[in-house]
Scaffold this active site. Sequence first.
Site, PDB file in Angstrom:
ATOM      1  N   GLU A  25       4.566  -5.099   7.292  1.00  0.00           N
ATOM      2  CA  GLU A  25       3.741  -4.125   8.001  1.00  0.00           C
ATOM      3  C   GLU A  25       4.154  -3.925   9.460  1.00  0.00           C
ATOM      4  OE1 GLU A  25       1.066  -5.471   4.592  1.00  0.00           O
ATOM      5  OE2 GLU A  25       2.584  -6.346   5.887  1.00  0.00           O
TER       6      GLU A  25
ATOM      7  N   GLY B 229       0.557  -5.000   0.686  1.00  0.00           N
ATOM      8  CA  GLY B 229      -0.674  -4.962  -0.101  1.00  0.00           C
ATOM      9  C   GLY B 229      -0.530  -5.588  -1.466  1.00  0.00           C
TER      10      GLY B 229
ATOM     11  N   GLU C 109      -0.994  -9.151  -0.844  1.00  0.00           N
ATOM     12  CA  GLU C 109      -2.423  -9.368  -0.586  1.00  0.00           C
ATOM     13  C   GLU C 109      -3.224  -9.376  -1.895  1.00  0.00           C
ATOM     14  OE1 GLU C 109      -3.449  -7.576   3.706  1.00  0.00           O
ATOM     15  OE2 GLU C 109      -2.333  -6.172   2.440  1.00  0.00           O
TER      16      GLU C 109
ATOM     17  N   ALA D 245       0.843  -1.190   0.000  1.00  0.00           N
ATOM     18  CA  ALA D 245       0.000   0.000   0.000  1.00  0.00           C
ATOM     19  C   ALA D 245       0.883   1.246   0.000  1.00  0.00           C
ATOM     20  CB  ALA D 245      -0.923   0.002   1.202  1.00  0.00           C
TER      21      ALA D 245
END
Length: 260
Positions: A139, A116, A119, A71
């Site tokens: 993270e 992300g 993911e 992200a």
Amino acid sequence: MKNLDYDDMKYLQVEVENQVLVVTIHRSNVANAINKDILYELRKVFTVAENNEEIQGIIITGEKTYFAAGADISEMFACNKTNVQEYIEYAHTTFHQIEHIAKPVIAAINGLTFGGGCELALCCDIRIATETAVFAFPEVTLGIIPSFGGTQRLTRLIGVGRAKEMIFTGKQIDAYKAQNYGLVNEVVPDGMALNQAKKLMEIILSASKFAVRCGKLAIHEGINDNFTKGICLEKQLAAECFCSSDKNNRMEEFLKKNKS
């Protein structure tokens, strides 16, 4: 190769070849980091793909030596408790759409795949990675946890112990360890992930499209529910397959070949 006409597409490149939609994340100046605009564009692309019969399969990849580096931290840094929950919910809805589209989805992973980005790859049905691809959930090193579904999808895919190790430590694993874990289906030489994904998709699309969709639905519902309900759904979907003209034509052709 035919380009899809998206007037407001900024971070995704999209093109269709032989009924396969290839979606390339186009933000390599920041390692293809996923921001809210990319999430919006993914929603738009997958909505079109779901309803367009010219598209029967989807491949997601990233430009240059990145799949996606996670992200966009600069975007998330500005979030507070309230709006980060809205942000995460937006990502969850987007990734759920990708995971549950009826058509097969392959991730062609050509490099760095963190947070992300990992993911996003987990939402795909199959993952093909190059030898130099690297995977991580970093993270915790930033004081947060995977929040685009990673704690749930990773655990279901590779098991509790390995998922905890990756998420608790944030350490990187290479493509071969990812394959050993079951995170990656196949490892190929550098530069070959997209080509191999296309070859695999060609094989998938040569099978009964209806049967593939039924198989995907049965697998997803069985994983997300319980074994008994999954078995019942399998029975129902198998019966639907037996009612299809495609099944009749394919079995008839098979029997003819065996007689000759």
